[in-house]
Design an enzyme around this catalytic site. Structure first.
Site, mmCIF file in Angstrom:
data_model
loop_
_atom_site.group_PDB
_atom_site.id
_atom_site.type_symbol
_atom_site.label_atom_id
_atom_site.label_comp_id
_atom_site.label_asym_id
_atom_site.label_seq_id
_atom_site.Cartn_x
_atom_site.Cartn_y
_atom_site.Cartn_z
ATOM 1 N N CYS A 142 0.653 0.439 -12.641
ATOM 2 C CA CYS A 142 1.945 0.978 -13.094
ATOM 3 C C CYS A 142 2.855 1.287 -11.913
ATOM 4 O O CYS A 142 4.065 1.049 -11.974
ATOM 5 C CB CYS A 142 1.718 2.228 -13.934
ATOM 6 S SG CYS A 142 0.923 1.885 -15.523
ATOM 7 N N HIS A 143 2.272 1.820 -10.842
ATOM 8 C CA HIS A 143 3.066 2.077 -9.639
ATOM 9 C C HIS A 143 3.601 0.763 -9.056
ATOM 10 O O HIS A 143 4.768 0.672 -8.668
ATOM 11 C CB HIS A 143 2.217 2.800 -8.586
ATOM 12 C CG HIS A 143 2.050 4.268 -8.830
ATOM 13 N ND1 HIS A 143 1.274 4.770 -9.853
ATOM 14 C CD2 HIS A 143 2.567 5.344 -8.179
ATOM 15 C CE1 HIS A 143 1.322 6.099 -9.815
ATOM 16 N NE2 HIS A 143 2.093 6.472 -8.811
ATOM 17 N N ARG A 144 2.745 -0.248 -9.004
ATOM 18 C CA ARG A 144 3.166 -1.544 -8.446
ATOM 19 C C ARG A 144 4.259 -2.186 -9.302
ATOM 20 O O ARG A 144 5.198 -2.781 -8.768
ATOM 21 C CB ARG A 144 1.967 -2.485 -8.341
ATOM 22 C CG ARG A 144 0.998 -2.125 -7.229
ATOM 23 C CD ARG A 144 0.059 -3.290 -6.930
ATOM 24 N NE ARG A 144 -0.884 -2.949 -5.894
ATOM 25 C CZ ARG A 144 -2.136 -2.549 -6.110
ATOM 26 N NH1 ARG A 144 -2.589 -2.450 -7.347
ATOM 27 N NH2 ARG A 144 -2.932 -2.250 -5.102
#
Length: 201
Positions: free
Chosen positions: A36-38
């Site tokens: 999700c961060h990526r």
């Protein structure tokens, strides 16, 4: 008396909280880890849920279907340092105010927490089933194509914790400071031991 933060969290709610404090969370907690961060930072894909004033949990939960609802079975923290290269930008772009995980984080997150007024807090490892009991309801789930651990599970929690503050809004970093302190204490002890065992080859 327990210090309880309730979402939506404002910057002023955090100004009197310092590293080493123990706090609890009531309100919205969203599981959010590597992928999700990526997606947000590297791929520029907007998140399907508004995290402004909310809390995220670096965790890959185990959930099960119970009728037409999802039920939390186990939700233990993931090592937060895995998100270090993304977290500063993540905090800036989302407005998230509480980042929950395992272990400490580095200077980028420290900068992000100070500049954009957020906290990183540590949930004790080995307590995944306890954490699940503090989830009152799974309200939504997004990006299910990523699989259970990487999906965004939007949870309603009550007095979720204990959460140990590791980075505060003043730029203090508990884990980094402790590493320096322990190194200072360690060196003279190692020297003394070496004097007594110098004959060992």
């Amino acid at each position: 008396m327990k210090k309880i933060l309730t979402t939506p969290i404002k910057a002023e709610d955090l100004q009197d909280i310092h590293v080493g404090d123990v706090i609890y969370l009531t309100g919205t907690l969203v599981t959010c880890r590597d992928v999700c961060h990526r997606r947000l930072i590297e791929l520029k894909r907007p998140l399907p849920y508004d995290l402004n004033g909310k809390a995220i949990f670096h965790a890959g939960p185990i959930v099960r279907k119970n009728g037409d609802k999802w039920e939390m079975v186990s939700v233990g923290p993931t090592t937060s340092m895995r998100m270090e290269s993304f977290e500063r930008e993540f905090i800036e772009q989302t407005g998230v105010k509480l980042v929950v995980g395992k272990g400490g984080m580095g200077p980028l997150t420290e900068e992000g927490c100070q500049k954009f007024k957020a906290l990183h807090v540590i949930f004790p490892a080995g307590c995944a089933v306890l954490a699940a009991t503090q989830v009152e309801e799974i309200e939504e789930v997004h990006w299910t194509e990523l699989g259970m651990p990487e999906s965004l599970w939007v949870c309603r929690v009550k007095e979720f914790g204990p959460l140990i503050v590791s980075i505060d809004t003043h730029g203090n970093n508990l884990i980094a400071e402790n590493k320096k302190l322990f190194a200072e204490r360690r060196d003279p002890i190692v020297e003394e031991i070496c004097e007594h065992v110098h004959y060992i080859k």
